[in-house]
Scaffold this motif. Structure first.
Motif, short mmCIF file in Angstrom:
data_model
loop_
_atom_site.label_atom_id
_atom_site.label_comp_id
_atom_site.label_asym_id
_atom_site.label_seq_id
_atom_site.Cartn_x
_atom_site.Cartn_y
_atom_site.Cartn_z
N TRP A 40 -14.20 12.67 38.12
CA TRP A 40 -15.35 12.26 37.31
C TRP A 40 -15.21 10.85 36.76
O TRP A 40 -16.07 10.39 36.01
N GLU A 42 -15.53 7.71 37.89
CA GLU A 42 -16.59 6.72 38.12
C GLU A 42 -17.84 7.06 37.32
O GLU A 42 -18.45 6.20 36.68
N GLY A 43 -18.24 8.32 37.33
CA GLY A 43 -19.42 8.73 36.57
C GLY A 43 -19.24 8.55 35.08
O GLY A 43 -20.15 8.11 34.38
N GLN A 46 -19.47 4.83 34.26
CA GLN A 46 -20.87 4.37 34.26
C GLN A 46 -21.60 4.88 33.03
O GLN A 46 -22.36 4.14 32.40
N TYR A 47 -21.39 6.13 32.68
CA TYR A 47 -22.02 6.72 31.50
C TYR A 47 -21.64 5.92 30.25
O TYR A 47 -22.49 5.62 29.42
N TYR A 88 -16.57 14.12 28.88
CA TYR A 88 -17.81 13.41 28.56
C TYR A 88 -18.03 13.35 27.05
O TYR A 88 -18.54 12.35 26.54
N GLU A 138 -29.95 11.76 32.11
CA GLU A 138 -28.81 11.23 32.85
C GLU A 138 -27.70 12.26 32.98
O GLU A 138 -27.14 12.46 34.07
N ALA A 142 -28.03 12.77 36.80
CA ALA A 142 -27.11 11.79 37.40
C ALA A 142 -25.67 12.28 37.36
O ALA A 142 -24.90 12.06 38.29
N ARG A 143 -25.28 12.95 36.28
CA ARG A 143 -23.89 13.40 36.12
C ARG A 143 -23.72 14.88 36.47
O ARG A 143 -22.61 15.38 36.50
N GLU A 144 -24.85 15.58 36.67
CA GLU A 144 -24.87 16.97 37.11
C GLU A 144 -24.13 17.93 36.18
O GLU A 144 -23.47 18.87 36.62
#
Length: 161
Positions: A40, A42-43, A46-47, A88, A138, A142-144
């Motif tokens: 996770w 990269e996600g 970006q977040y 996250y 998002e 985008a992050r699922e």
């Protein structure tokens, strides 16, 4: 008798030496954290950049998250709803702290550049969304993340997400 004693010692040495020699034995919590972040990373990066509003400051915030993970007990990542949600949640907290600190004017995020009709439509949609709604969209699309994971990240009850 010496042969079985030697074989026993060799077997013990062969089993224990690789783990201790390689350092995995002593750094397995760090290895587990890196592996948890890996899929996770990269996600999350970006977040964080989107939350901060700047790619460079987002990278700095991501480095802070990586440093934090080295001192965090691994059990904390396993608290439900799971490691992805916990990562996250930590990323959001660090990004909010970074955003509140004085710094250079946001330089933007190259991957969010828009052009053409489709790009302009996306820019209008982004501009029309409230910040909270944009974050929820998002995280979900985008992050699922699941609804339970999103609730953990934004620290709200599931029925408010």
């Amino acid at each position: 008798m010496a042969t079985s004693s030697t074989a026993s010692r060799i077997g013990t040495i062969a089993v224990t030496a690789p783990g201790r020699d390689s350092g995995i034995y002593q750094t397995s919590p760090g290895l587990l954290r890196r592996r948890a972040l890996g899929p996770w990373a990269e996600g999350i990066a970006q977040y964080m950049a989107i939350r901060v509003g700047d790619a460079a400051r987002g990278r700095a915030a991501f480095r802070s998250l990586s440093r934090l993970l080295t001192s965090l007990p691994p059990e904390e990542l396993l608290v439900p709803p799971g490691p992805r949600a916990q990562l996250y949640r930590l990323a959001r907290s660090i990004a909010e702290t970074e955003r509140a600190m004085p710094g250079p004017t946001p330089g933007g995020m190259p991957w969010r550049a828009v052009d053409g009709r489709r790009g302009k439509a996306i820019a209008r949609m982004r501009g029309a969304l409230e910040e909270d709604d944009a974050e929820l969209l998002e995280l979900r699309h985008a992050r699922e993340l699941s609804v339970e994971e999103i609730a953990c990240v934004v620290e709200r009850p599931v029925d408010e997400v």
